[in-house]
Design an enzyme around this catalytic site. Sequence first.
Site, mmCIF file in Angstrom:
data_model
loop_
_atom_site.group_PDB
_atom_site.id
_atom_site.type_symbol
_atom_site.label_atom_id
_atom_site.label_comp_id
_atom_site.label_asym_id
_atom_site.label_seq_id
_atom_site.Cartn_x
_atom_site.Cartn_y
_atom_site.Cartn_z
ATOM 1 N N LYS A 184 0.831 -1.203 0.000
ATOM 2 C CA LYS A 184 0.000 0.000 0.000
ATOM 3 C C LYS A 184 0.862 1.248 0.000
ATOM 4 O O LYS A 184 0.653 2.183 -0.787
ATOM 5 C CB LYS A 184 -0.927 -0.015 1.213
ATOM 6 C CG LYS A 184 -1.964 1.101 1.212
ATOM 7 C CD LYS A 184 -2.957 0.932 2.353
ATOM 8 C CE LYS A 184 -3.753 -0.338 2.191
ATOM 9 N NZ LYS A 184 -4.747 -0.550 3.260
ATOM 10 N N ARG A 200 -3.510 2.922 8.508
ATOM 11 C CA ARG A 200 -3.834 1.689 7.779
ATOM 12 C C ARG A 200 -2.623 0.759 7.721
ATOM 13 O O ARG A 200 -1.496 1.211 7.569
ATOM 14 C CB ARG A 200 -4.261 1.999 6.338
ATOM 15 C CG ARG A 200 -5.561 2.781 6.207
ATOM 16 C CD ARG A 200 -5.794 3.129 4.738
ATOM 17 N NE ARG A 200 -7.046 3.820 4.519
ATOM 18 C CZ ARG A 200 -8.196 3.237 4.173
ATOM 19 N NH1 ARG A 200 -8.230 1.940 4.007
ATOM 20 N NH2 ARG A 200 -9.288 3.943 3.985
ATOM 21 N N GLY A 250 -8.437 -7.208 4.431
ATOM 22 C CA GLY A 250 -9.256 -7.345 5.625
ATOM 23 C C GLY A 250 -8.622 -8.118 6.757
ATOM 24 O O GLY A 250 -9.228 -8.290 7.808
ATOM 25 N N MET A 286 -5.706 -7.404 8.435
ATOM 26 C CA MET A 286 -5.082 -6.581 9.459
ATOM 27 C C MET A 286 -5.916 -5.329 9.666
ATOM 28 O O MET A 286 -6.973 -5.171 9.084
ATOM 29 C CB MET A 286 -3.635 -6.287 9.075
ATOM 30 C CG MET A 286 -2.755 -7.534 9.117
ATOM 31 S SD MET A 286 -1.031 -7.177 8.762
ATOM 32 C CE MET A 286 -1.136 -6.583 7.085
ATOM 33 N N ARG A 307 -3.307 -1.331 -6.375
ATOM 34 C CA ARG A 307 -2.479 -2.528 -6.275
ATOM 35 C C ARG A 307 -2.797 -3.409 -7.464
ATOM 36 O O ARG A 307 -3.837 -3.251 -8.103
ATOM 37 C CB ARG A 307 -2.762 -3.289 -4.980
ATOM 38 C CG ARG A 307 -4.198 -3.749 -4.829
ATOM 39 C CD ARG A 307 -4.498 -4.260 -3.438
ATOM 40 N NE ARG A 307 -5.914 -4.547 -3.261
ATOM 41 C CZ ARG A 307 -6.498 -4.680 -2.087
ATOM 42 N NH1 ARG A 307 -5.799 -4.547 -0.988
ATOM 43 N NH2 ARG A 307 -7.790 -4.954 -2.001
ATOM 44 N N HIS A 314 -15.750 -7.837 1.042
ATOM 45 C CA HIS A 314 -14.772 -8.720 1.686
ATOM 46 C C HIS A 314 -14.910 -10.156 1.171
ATOM 47 O O HIS A 314 -13.918 -10.801 0.826
ATOM 48 C CB HIS A 314 -14.986 -8.686 3.207
ATOM 49 C CG HIS A 314 -14.147 -9.673 3.960
ATOM 50 N ND1 HIS A 314 -14.581 -10.951 4.265
ATOM 51 C CD2 HIS A 314 -12.890 -9.574 4.439
ATOM 52 C CE1 HIS A 314 -13.629 -11.589 4.910
ATOM 53 N NE2 HIS A 314 -12.591 -10.775 5.042
ATOM 54 N N SER A 345 15.307 -42.158 -10.379
ATOM 55 C CA SER A 345 14.002 -41.528 -10.255
ATOM 56 C C SER A 345 13.716 -41.382 -8.767
ATOM 57 O O SER A 345 13.712 -42.377 -8.038
ATOM 58 C CB SER A 345 12.913 -42.373 -10.918
ATOM 59 O OG SER A 345 11.663 -41.728 -10.792
ATOM 60 N N CYS A 366 9.274 -39.160 -9.430
ATOM 61 C CA CYS A 366 8.007 -39.804 -9.754
ATOM 62 C C CYS A 366 7.025 -39.812 -8.588
ATOM 63 O O CYS A 366 5.942 -40.376 -8.692
ATOM 64 C CB CYS A 366 8.224 -41.225 -10.265
ATOM 65 S SG CYS A 366 9.102 -42.291 -9.103
ATOM 66 N N TYR A 388 13.339 -34.457 -15.663
ATOM 67 C CA TYR A 388 11.887 -34.543 -15.857
ATOM 68 C C TYR A 388 11.193 -34.701 -14.515
ATOM 69 O O TYR A 388 11.796 -35.083 -13.505
ATOM 70 C CB TYR A 388 11.519 -35.698 -16.787
ATOM 71 C CG TYR A 388 11.762 -37.079 -16.216
ATOM 72 C CD1 TYR A 388 10.790 -37.723 -15.447
ATOM 73 C CD2 TYR A 388 12.956 -37.759 -16.458
ATOM 74 C CE1 TYR A 388 11.004 -38.986 -14.924
ATOM 75 C CE2 TYR A 388 13.182 -39.027 -15.934
ATOM 76 C CZ TYR A 388 12.206 -39.628 -15.165
ATOM 77 O OH TYR A 388 12.422 -40.867 -14.646
#
Length: 915
Positions: free
Chosen positions: A39, A108, A117, A119, A352, A468, A799, A867, A887
């Site tokens: 913020k 704030r 919402g 804090m 934001r 909210h 693997s 895997c 992989y």
Amino acid sequence: MSENKDLPVTESAASVEGVKFVYDFTEGNKDLKDLLGGKGANLAEMTNLGLPVPPGFTITTEACKVYLGSGEEPAALRDEVSAHLVALEERMGKKLGQPDNPLLVSVRSGAKFSMPGMMDTVLNIGLSDKSVQGLAAQAGDDRFAWDSYRRLIQMFGKTVLGVDGELFEDALESAKAEKKVTVDTELEAADLKKLVTRFKKIVKTEAGRDFPQDPREQMDLAIKAVFDSWNGDRAKLYRRQERIPGDLGTAVNVCSMVFGNLGPDSGTGVAFTRDPASGHQGVYGDYLQNAQGEDVVAGIRNTVPLAELESIDKKSYDQLMQIMETLENHYKDLCDIEFTIERGQLWMLQTRVGKRTAGAAFRIATQLVDQGLIDETEALQRVTGAQLAQLMFPRFDEHAKTQQVGRGIAASPGAAVGKAVFDSYTAVKWSRSGEKVILVRRETNPDDLDGMIAAEGILTSRGGKTSHAAVVARGMGKTCVCGAEELEVDTKRRRMTVPGGHVVEEGDVISIDGSSGKVYLGEVPVVPSPVVEYFEGRMHAGADDADELVEAVHRIMAFADRKRRLRVRANADNAEDALRARRFGAQGIGLCRTEHMFLGDRRELVERLILADTETDREESLKQLLPLQKQDFVELFEAMDGLPVTIRLLDPPLHEFLPDITELSVRVALAESRQEPHENELRLLQAVHRLHEQNPMLGLRGVRLGLVIPGLFTMQVRAIAEAAAERKNAKGDPRAEIMIPLVGTVQELEIVRDEADQVVAEVEAATGVALKLAIGTMIELPRAALTAGQIAEAAEFFSFGTNDLTQTVWGFSRDDVEASFFTAYLEKGIFGVSPFETIDKDGVGSLVKAAAEAGRRTRPDLKLGVCGEHGGDPESVHFFHEVGLDYVSCSPFRIPVARLEAGRAATQSQGSDHR
């Protein structure tokens, strides 16, 4: 400021010289989120852009860390705040709480990552019994002044002094009832003045002190309350849910107040530069006349669509549209904006990068690529595997017979079915008992977070897309319908009345559609997602909304596949699963569990093999198993023609293939009591007793079984080799890889490998077909990981079986511990997430990394894969990319997620964050 980055959270930090704890909005920018919070950084950025931001300053996250670490504010903080407050007062031409001309401020919270919402916030600081008169004179509006004062006492009492917020709400409802009005805007100045007196009495009774009249005391206490709210229960729960680190702290923003509750030419609103639910461009948001910002997000009064602002105040509307375009082009993303209009003057209170639904995320990413605002690499950072998984969930069948009873705002998409519950406690309780529930509220507030997490979906009768409920649900990927005004929700009587008079009692099943906003009685059947149909090859890009989403997913997946280094394979045990996996984009099979081939009708054959007590019986069992295994592999190689297929030799915990010892004992005892023949059952019981294990997962299984039962592994290797030869003769391209399970020492692997090489040579001689069958092992024991350099001498590939490796590293029996104490560990913060869901990087992960490095030192061309189901977990995929595996392998349904995250891992930039 770099000197703040690594400030230790200790008491000594309070005396560090040269550390700056307070920044004016003119000093920061959007890249200082670690220091100023999201913020504060964005308020500074908007100030730098020349947008109309009320002046103010930000107290850094480092000050919060010092306070939380030592219990005291940094020694220099009070003086820094005082200096910035004086500068703010000079700029505004008034002083904080000045009786005749008061400066009022908001305090704030503002952490690095958005936590809507979770804090605390306090508005109108500076009002007192004296300054409220000055504010009334200044504004020429007694009602406005007393309304602002009652709001301060209410917020301060709840947030700072810990008074139960319901007490203030009840007093407000009583005041409206006495006046015989339904909304607070109908209360007059005299009514609000009486309400202030009631509120102050509540504070005195509940907090044991008077509401503070000193404006600086109000501000200082509010700042501490915001710091403390970082460790509040709801904030900690939200961080665990969203995987936000707990050591970041929050900044505090002190901002000069602007007022949206000055009458019909004032108001407050929330706007999005694109629809956060769908991603479509347009005018999206909510506006509320004669209100302060908390009224919008709390959903206490229903808002009007943002588009209506044009007819209410065209000048402010046009200016807002221009600012929204500026911000979207500047941030190159969907922006979430809070604003206030004070008597025709527009003020920007926050911006934001906005939370969005999964579908919106994919659409917006591709739209911004087309607009030239971002490139493909950045587009991959704007979406996540978790969002893709959401898009693969089923949706309601539009052709089903339904009983629609209401419609609200489609706030967060999805198809949710469950029993209606009317409070958070019940939602959690029923959910833990295995019930699926829908949380039904008039409006939610931060205290409902537990229930929102537990519920399948959220339904409210008030609020809009910026309430909210909507914002939090979108962030969590929960289905949500808001503002269904025609539904009368009575939380005290635990019921909801729908049009026509029908009453939905707690426990009745309802269905909510977060894509359309429709609410239904009963259970509505679901159908596959269009995204799944796309991956299955049954849907292609087109013009309607579903196909538009499919097109966006298609393009993002193409980006990911072009960028990724990790290949993605499937865990599949039969041709049907293999074909589905291939349609989902699998590049081979990373794990074929051969024990799964012997369940059902074949289970008896394996039982007979394990219990055989003569060589003749054993050879007969193997002879019967061989053609069955061969046919399994022929079908698998055909389905995965041209792609690697890693086949794990038999690895059953013995108890899965033996008769139940208790049941068998009862049968023998009954036969003996009845003097019936039972020689076979008795012989079987003796064998089961001989092989019975207290902990089968750590017993005679894997390579141990292959070494103890002669011919078992060689039969499987022969079946693989003969199947590969048959497919080659049929002009196929089988690429078999044989994996030896549960190896703990290289000697085990060498013995099995020598036997396998001999069998393959025999098949080559018999068929005249040259075979190249890679032989490797599964690394699933800590000892195997620690001796990987030795094991690599006999293995062509590793693997990592991270499911068993997690069990053996932690000493956990997964089937037992998840049900017994994992919930407590998650709630206490010992785990941020289950180690079976996301790989434990510090423990299990360090073994994987060490084994990979040691194996490749011995054999540079060693192929490395994973895997366990971690192969389909987004965060784990990034780890496997970082440690250099070739992989990952996962269940077919998770293959698209793994592909996407492999692409994101390859293009990850540290500065990109779209929580």
